[in-house]
Design an enzyme around this catalytic site. Structure first.
Site, PDB file in Angstrom:
ATOM      1  CB  SER A   1      -0.937   0.019   1.201  1.00  0.00           C
ATOM      2  OG  SER A   1      -2.053  -0.775   0.935  1.00  0.00           O
TER       3      SER A   1
ATOM      4  CE  LYS B   1      -3.807   0.598  -1.178  1.00  0.00           C
ATOM      5  NZ  LYS B   1      -4.557   0.195   0.032  1.00  0.00           N
TER       6      LYS B   1
ATOM      7  CE1 TYR C   1      -4.508  -1.262  -5.037  1.00  0.00           C
ATOM      8  CE2 TYR C   1      -4.679  -3.650  -4.865  1.00  0.00           C
ATOM      9  CZ  TYR C   1      -4.639  -2.411  -4.264  1.00  0.00           C
ATOM     10  OH  TYR C   1      -4.707  -2.318  -2.893  1.00  0.00           O
TER      11      TYR C   1
ATOM     12  CE1 TYR D   1      -4.659   1.446   4.096  1.00  0.00           C
ATOM     13  CE2 TYR D   1      -3.185   0.361   5.642  1.00  0.00           C
ATOM     14  CZ  TYR D   1      -3.506   0.724   4.352  1.00  0.00           C
ATOM     15  OH  TYR D   1      -2.680   0.386   3.343  1.00  0.00           O
TER      16      TYR D   1
ATOM     17  CB  VAL E   1      -0.054  -5.829   4.132  1.00  0.00           C
ATOM     18  CG1 VAL E   1      -1.330  -5.253   4.718  1.00  0.00           C
ATOM     19  CG2 VAL E   1      -0.153  -6.038   2.640  1.00  0.00           C
TER      20      VAL E   1
HETATM   21  N1  GLN Z   1      -2.012  -5.150  -2.089  1.00  0.00           N
HETATM   22  C1  GLN Z   1      -2.629  -5.071  -0.803  1.00  0.00           C
HETATM   23  C2  GLN Z   1      -4.130  -5.217  -0.902  1.00  0.00           C
HETATM   24  O1  GLN Z   1      -4.718  -4.695  -1.788  1.00  0.00           O
HETATM   25  C3  GLN Z   1      -2.251  -3.780  -0.155  1.00  0.00           C
HETATM   26  C4  GLN Z   1      -2.846  -3.616   1.205  1.00  0.00           C
HETATM   27  C5  GLN Z   1      -1.971  -2.919   2.173  1.00  0.00           C
HETATM   28  O2  GLN Z   1      -0.749  -2.858   2.026  1.00  0.00           O
HETATM   29  N2  GLN Z   1      -2.572  -2.435   3.235  1.00  0.00           N
HETATM   30  O3  GLN Z   1      -4.748  -5.858  -0.095  1.00  0.00           O
END
Ligand code: GLN
Length: 306
Positions: free
Chosen positions: A61, A64, A186, A242, A260
């Site tokens: 993430s 992002k 993605y 988050y 993650v």
């Molecule tokens: N690729 C992961 C997902 O879409 C990214 C989530 C994350 O890092 N919080 O679930």
């Protein structure tokens, strides 16, 4: 700085075993859990690193943040017609708010919001992975930076919930491209790998009013306007972790983005950036040792109340 990082490295190791590596993406479950690296890049161009700061990890993430910046550069404020800028207070992959809020995700950093951003970029780039890697290779000065095909495939094969989010948004008219195509992009994006030192360097523009400081071979580049950089940092502070964003703001008080893969990047406006990586995650999907290390760093440097 080096002494502070070494002290944090020693203290952090006491926390090994308190979290779990992400397992819903099967390939991530194979990462050896007891690793820890931290790198601090300062605006004077110096970098300080300890532990596994040069071991590449899956950004997940954290990407992002980069896709959001690219989309902001491309479409500007029109972006806010399709995604909000409020903390969600819900898990990063939650679906509940999407129904009451008619397919408009709360912010660009929860999965639904990030999928909308990738949808926007998919409309603009025939090969989004190449465009994104091009920008990141420039920011890190590493022409070999890449996405990990094994991790991308592992996520793509099991991306049922993200696919559901994309179709759900499409039913509300907030998704332009075929969800399958956007999910391909993605999952590649999330599988980009960097080490802590590179991630600290790549985000330096956010600490430096939008100006990437460059290197001895490459002049600096105004990557974002100062105003846009300030706004990105505001969103990272309120939404970057988050449903733990409030806790992170309380403990650390800096704009952050977590992933993650166990990475966290923190921005210290006017001073530099910090990147920390340790794969064991808490229940909300944030690195246990990473959050601890950032908390200790602001305590030991006083950066939070400067
Ligand atoms: N690729 C992961 C997902 O879409 C990214 C989530 C994350 O890092 N919080 O679930």
């Amino acid at each position: 700085m080096q002494a502070i990082l070494q002290q944090i490295h020693i203290e952090a190791q006491a926390l090994f075993g308190r979290g779990h590596v992400a397992s819903y993406i099967p390939a991530l479950a194979q990462v050896p859990p007891r690793q820890f690296g931290i790198a601090v890049a300062l605006i004077d161009g110096s970098t300080h690193a300890v532990g596994d700061a040069h071991t590449p990890f899956s950004l997940q993430s954290i990407t992002k943040l980069f896709t959001f910046v690219l989309a902001l550069k491309l479409v500007g404020d029109d972006l806010w017609l399709r995604v909000g800028r409020e903390p969600s207070g819900a898990a990063f992959n939650s679906m509940v708010q999407l129904e009451t809020e008619k397919g408009i995700p709360r912010n660009p950093f929860i999965n639904a919001g990030a999928l909308v951003i990738t949808d926007i970029l998919t409309s603009r780039y025939a090969h989004l992975d190449i465009a994104l890697l091009g920008a990141l290779r420039r920011l890190t000065d590493d022409p070999d930076l890449d996405w990990n095909a094994r991790i991308a495939k592992s996520e793509r094969d099991t991306a049922h919930r993200n696919m559901a989010l994309a179709y759900f948004m499409k039913s509300y008219g907030n998704f332009v491209n075929p969800p399958e195509l956007v999910l391909d992009n993605y999952c590649r994006q999330c599988a980009i790998e960097m080490n802590c030192a590179q991630l600290a360097q790549a985000t330096m523009f956010l600490a430096n009013s939008g100006l990437d400081i460059g290197t001895t071979e490459r002049p600096g580049e105004q990557f974002l306007t100062p105003e846009a950089a300030r706004r990105v940092n505001a969103l990272l502070l309120t939404c970057g972790a988050y449903d733990a964003a409030g806790d992170f703001a309380y403990r650390i008080g800096l704009p952050v983005k977590t992933g993650v893969g166990g990475g966290i990047v923190a921005i210290v406006p006017g001073k530099g950036t910090v990147s920390v990586w340790s794969p064991e995650l808490d229940a909300k999907g944030n690195s246990v040792l990473g959050a601890f290390a950032l908390e200790r760093l602001v305590q030991l440097t006083g950066w939070h109340h400067d």
